[in-house]
Design an enzyme around this catalytic site. Structure first.
Site, PDB file in Angstrom:
ATOM      1  N   SER A   6       4.226 -34.940  28.906  1.00 32.53           N
ATOM      2  CA  SER A   6       4.633 -33.863  27.997  1.00 32.53           C
ATOM      3  C   SER A   6       3.506 -32.861  27.714  1.00 32.53           C
ATOM      4  O   SER A   6       3.752 -31.645  27.744  1.00 32.53           O
ATOM      5  CB  SER A   6       5.171 -34.451  26.686  1.00 32.53           C
ATOM      6  OG  SER A   6       6.416 -35.055  26.927  1.00 32.53           O
ATOM      7  N   THR A  50       8.873 -39.955  20.426  1.00 25.61           N
ATOM      8  CA  THR A  50       9.396 -40.821  21.474  1.00 25.61           C
ATOM      9  C   THR A  50       9.246 -42.266  21.033  1.00 25.61           C
ATOM     10  O   THR A  50       9.000 -42.536  19.841  1.00 25.61           O
ATOM     11  CB  THR A  50       8.699 -40.524  22.824  1.00 25.61           C
ATOM     12  OG1 THR A  50       9.359 -41.281  23.846  1.00 25.61           O
ATOM     13  CG2 THR A  50       7.217 -40.866  22.817  1.00 25.61           C
ATOM     14  N   LYS A  72      12.139 -42.522  17.234  1.00 26.58           N
ATOM     15  CA  LYS A  72      13.230 -41.524  17.133  1.00 26.58           C
ATOM     16  C   LYS A  72      14.192 -41.792  15.973  1.00 26.58           C
ATOM     17  O   LYS A  72      14.787 -40.868  15.444  1.00 26.58           O
ATOM     18  CB  LYS A  72      14.033 -41.470  18.441  1.00 26.58           C
ATOM     19  CG  LYS A  72      13.263 -40.813  19.580  1.00 26.58           C
ATOM     20  CD  LYS A  72      14.069 -40.810  20.859  1.00 26.58           C
ATOM     21  CE  LYS A  72      13.168 -40.582  22.056  1.00 26.58           C
ATOM     22  NZ  LYS A  72      13.496 -39.395  22.815  1.00 26.58           N
ATOM     23  N   ASP A  87      17.447 -34.486  23.450  1.00 28.04           N
ATOM     24  CA  ASP A  87      17.696 -35.457  24.537  1.00 28.04           C
ATOM     25  C   ASP A  87      19.116 -35.315  25.065  1.00 28.04           C
ATOM     26  O   ASP A  87      19.372 -35.498  26.261  1.00 28.04           O
ATOM     27  CB  ASP A  87      17.521 -36.895  24.030  1.00 28.04           C
ATOM     28  CG  ASP A  87      16.062 -37.331  23.980  1.00 28.04           C
ATOM     29  OD1 ASP A  87      15.218 -36.679  24.620  1.00 28.04           O
ATOM     30  OD2 ASP A  87      15.781 -38.320  23.283  1.00 28.04           O
ATOM     31  N   GLY A 119      16.625 -45.114  20.405  1.00 29.57           N
ATOM     32  CA  GLY A 119      16.798 -43.690  20.157  1.00 29.57           C
ATOM     33  C   GLY A 119      17.258 -42.923  21.380  1.00 29.57           C
ATOM     34  O   GLY A 119      18.152 -42.067  21.292  1.00 29.57           O
ATOM     35  N   TYR A 178       9.943 -42.072  34.392  1.00 31.20           N
ATOM     36  CA  TYR A 178       9.666 -41.190  35.531  1.00 31.20           C
ATOM     37  C   TYR A 178       8.330 -41.448  36.204  1.00 31.20           C
ATOM     38  O   TYR A 178       7.926 -40.687  37.081  1.00 31.20           O
ATOM     39  CB  TYR A 178       9.745 -39.715  35.065  1.00 31.20           C
ATOM     40  CG  TYR A 178       8.871 -39.399  33.849  1.00 31.20           C
ATOM     41  CD1 TYR A 178       7.526 -39.101  33.986  1.00 31.20           C
ATOM     42  CD2 TYR A 178       9.405 -39.426  32.570  1.00 31.20           C
ATOM     43  CE1 TYR A 178       6.731 -38.825  32.883  1.00 31.20           C
ATOM     44  CE2 TYR A 178       8.629 -39.143  31.461  1.00 31.20           C
ATOM     45  CZ  TYR A 178       7.296 -38.839  31.624  1.00 31.20           C
ATOM     46  OH  TYR A 178       6.513 -38.578  30.534  1.00 31.20           O
TER      47      TYR A 178
HETATM   48  P1  NAP Z   1      13.293 -47.262  21.329  1.00 29.11           P
HETATM   49  O1  NAP Z   1      14.104 -46.522  20.329  1.00 29.11           O
HETATM   50  O2  NAP Z   1      12.118 -48.031  20.846  1.00 29.11           O
HETATM   51  O3  NAP Z   1      14.288 -48.255  22.118  1.00 29.11           O
HETATM   52  C1  NAP Z   1      13.784 -49.142  23.072  1.00 29.11           C
HETATM   53  C2  NAP Z   1      14.917 -49.909  23.727  1.00 29.11           C
HETATM   54  O4  NAP Z   1      14.332 -50.805  24.692  1.00 29.11           O
HETATM   55  C3  NAP Z   1      15.711 -50.765  22.758  1.00 29.11           C
HETATM   56  O5  NAP Z   1      17.032 -50.874  23.244  1.00 29.11           O
HETATM   57  C4  NAP Z   1      14.983 -52.115  22.845  1.00 29.11           C
HETATM   58  O6  NAP Z   1      15.789 -53.211  22.559  1.00 29.11           O
HETATM   59  C5  NAP Z   1      14.629 -52.160  24.324  1.00 29.11           C
HETATM   60  N1  NAP Z   1      13.457 -53.011  24.568  1.00 29.11           N
HETATM   61  C6  NAP Z   1      12.170 -52.749  24.211  1.00 29.11           C
HETATM   62  N2  NAP Z   1      11.371 -53.759  24.604  1.00 29.11           N
HETATM   63  C7  NAP Z   1      12.174 -54.689  25.192  1.00 29.11           C
HETATM   64  C8  NAP Z   1      11.945 -55.944  25.805  1.00 29.11           C
HETATM   65  N3  NAP Z   1      10.710 -56.467  25.890  1.00 29.11           N
HETATM   66  N4  NAP Z   1      12.992 -56.614  26.351  1.00 29.11           N
HETATM   67  C9  NAP Z   1      14.256 -56.076  26.284  1.00 29.11           C
HETATM   68  N5  NAP Z   1      14.537 -54.881  25.713  1.00 29.11           N
HETATM   69  C10 NAP Z   1      13.511 -54.189  25.177  1.00 29.11           C
HETATM   70  O7  NAP Z   1      12.727 -46.279  22.463  1.00 29.11           O
HETATM   71  P2  NAP Z   1      13.435 -44.950  23.036  1.00 29.11           P
HETATM   72  O8  NAP Z   1      12.970 -43.790  22.262  1.00 29.11           O
HETATM   73  O9  NAP Z   1      14.872 -45.250  23.166  1.00 29.11           O
HETATM   74  O10 NAP Z   1      12.755 -44.819  24.496  1.00 29.11           O
HETATM   75  C11 NAP Z   1      13.121 -45.667  25.548  1.00 29.11           C
HETATM   76  C12 NAP Z   1      12.529 -45.184  26.867  1.00 29.11           C
HETATM   77  O11 NAP Z   1      13.168 -43.989  27.282  1.00 29.11           O
HETATM   78  C13 NAP Z   1      11.031 -44.884  26.814  1.00 29.11           C
HETATM   79  O12 NAP Z   1      10.435 -45.418  27.980  1.00 29.11           O
HETATM   80  C14 NAP Z   1      10.968 -43.361  26.822  1.00 29.11           C
HETATM   81  O13 NAP Z   1       9.777 -42.868  27.410  1.00 29.11           O
HETATM   82  C15 NAP Z   1      12.184 -43.045  27.690  1.00 29.11           C
HETATM   83  N6  NAP Z   1      12.704 -41.682  27.449  1.00 29.11           N
HETATM   84  C16 NAP Z   1      12.617 -40.742  28.452  1.00 29.11           C
HETATM   85  C17 NAP Z   1      13.116 -39.484  28.243  1.00 29.11           C
HETATM   86  C18 NAP Z   1      13.022 -38.422  29.321  1.00 29.11           C
HETATM   87  O14 NAP Z   1      13.120 -37.239  28.991  1.00 29.11           O
HETATM   88  N7  NAP Z   1      12.867 -38.786  30.577  1.00 29.11           N
HETATM   89  C19 NAP Z   1      13.702 -39.128  27.016  1.00 29.11           C
HETATM   90  C20 NAP Z   1      13.799 -40.110  26.039  1.00 29.11           C
HETATM   91  C21 NAP Z   1      13.287 -41.382  26.261  1.00 29.11           C
HETATM   92  P3  NAP Z   1      15.923 -53.815  21.067  1.00 29.11           P
HETATM   93  O15 NAP Z   1      16.942 -52.952  20.370  1.00 29.11           O
HETATM   94  O16 NAP Z   1      16.356 -55.204  21.292  1.00 29.11           O
HETATM   95  O17 NAP Z   1      14.561 -53.713  20.436  1.00 29.11           O
END
Ligand code: NAP
Length: 265
Positions: free
Chosen positions: A16, A61, A65, A101, A128, A210
């Site tokens: 970013s 992120t 979120k 998003d 999120g 990515y």
């Molecule tokens: P978040 O709100 O913290 O959610 C994380 C998710 O992953 C939850 O469903 C969590 O499950 C699960 N998780 C985490 N650790 C785990 C583990 N050890 N085993 C199983 N499940 C696990 O994070 P987020 O904001 O959604 O982001 C998620 C990913 O998406 C990140 O890598 C972020 O960089 C990526 N992302 C990319 C973009 C893009 O533009 N390319 C945009 C947004 C996000 P629980 O509910 O059980 O904790």
């Protein structure tokens, strides 16, 4: 120099800053975009800093979120239903949470030529980012969304929210058959056995991460004969939409793509 931050945890991998700073420079704005690696406990302190005159706004992120919401003054239209915020803007001194998003994911999906209308989608994760993906697909007319997540209550809450706002959408938890789109929102460090999903050859596998350009999830999908895409396009489109909210002017999307392609290669 005015500042914009990305608030997240363990985010050194993020492209970013390189992408936003390239765009800000092309737009002739003497602003700086930087990472702010912080725990959930430090969110109030970060939000207090966002309120100072030096700050234009922020992105958030993993894993902030949803947690950020209680510290903001208001949710804008894009974040109100989704209940996840990836962008904070200031209006009349108030901090408003928005969600780019949703639009970023849809634009990136459109680039793959996949039509979400009537699709049966499987979302891995319920955090999120998954919220943004689920609402994007529902808005685009997906027929059904199935959510697979480690924490059942979080998956249930997302399914309930999506169904409440889109009553015609079928939602389910933990079914693995029949999806024609699978979206991985799990962090890159979490392995997932794609074989368990028994995807059709015509399915598309979309990984929100990515780095590396071909993620382990994409490698598995490709080995199974399924078309796979990474989250680079979404990264750029959600960032462009955020930058447009902060500046109020059209942003150079091509400059942002160029910056991330060069940094990622
Ligand atoms: P978040 O709100 O913290 O959610 C994380 C998710 O992953 C939850 O469903 C969590 O499950 C699960 N998780 C985490 N650790 C785990 C583990 N050890 N085993 C199983 N499940 C696990 O994070 P987020 O904001 O959604 O982001 C998620 C990913 O998406 C990140 O890598 C972020 O960089 C990526 N992302 C990319 C973009 C893009 O533009 N390319 C945009 C947004 C996000 P629980 O509910 O059980 O904790």
């Amino acid at each position: 120099m005015k500042q914009i931050f990305l608030l997240g945890s363990s985010i050194a991998y993020s492209l970013s800053p390189v992408m936003h700073n390239a765009a800000l420079s092309a737009m002739g704005l003497d602003w700086n975009y930087s990472l702010w690696d912080l725990s959930a406990e430090a969110l109030p302190e970060a939000v207090a800093h966002l309120r100072t005159d030096d700050c234009i706004g922020a992105n958030m992120t993993i894993p902030h979120k949803e947690a950020i919401i209680e510290w903001l003054d208001e949710l804008g239209r894009s974040a109100r239903d989704v209940r996840a915020v990836n962008t904070v803007v200031k209006r009349d001194g108030r901090l408003i949470g928005e969600n780019t998003d949703v639009i970023g994911f849809l634009q990136a999906l459109r680039d793959t030529q996949f039509d979400p209308h009537g699709a049966h989608a499987l979302i891995l994760g319920a955090g999120g980012a998954a919220r943004g993906v689920a609402f994007a697909l529902a808005q685009a007319g997906a027929a059904s969304i199935t959510i697979l997540n480690r924490t059942h209550s979080r998956a249930q809450a997302l399914a309930d929210d999506a169904h409440r706002h889109f009553p015609e959408l079928t939602t389910a938890l933990n079914q693995t058959c029949g999806a024609d789109l699978v979206v991985n929102t799990l962090p890159a460090t979490v392995p997932f056995d794609l074989d368990t999903l028994k995807l059709a050859r015509s399915a598309v596998a979309f990984d929100l991460t990515y780095r590396p350009a071909e993620t382990p999830f994409m490698r598995e999908a490709t080995a199974a004969g399924v078309r796979a895409v990474n989250g680079l396009g979404m990264l750029v489109y959600q960032a462009a939409a955020s930058l447009e909210l902060w500046t109020g002017i059209k942003v150079p999307v091509a400059v942002m793509f160029d910056a991330v392609w060069r940094a990622a290669s």
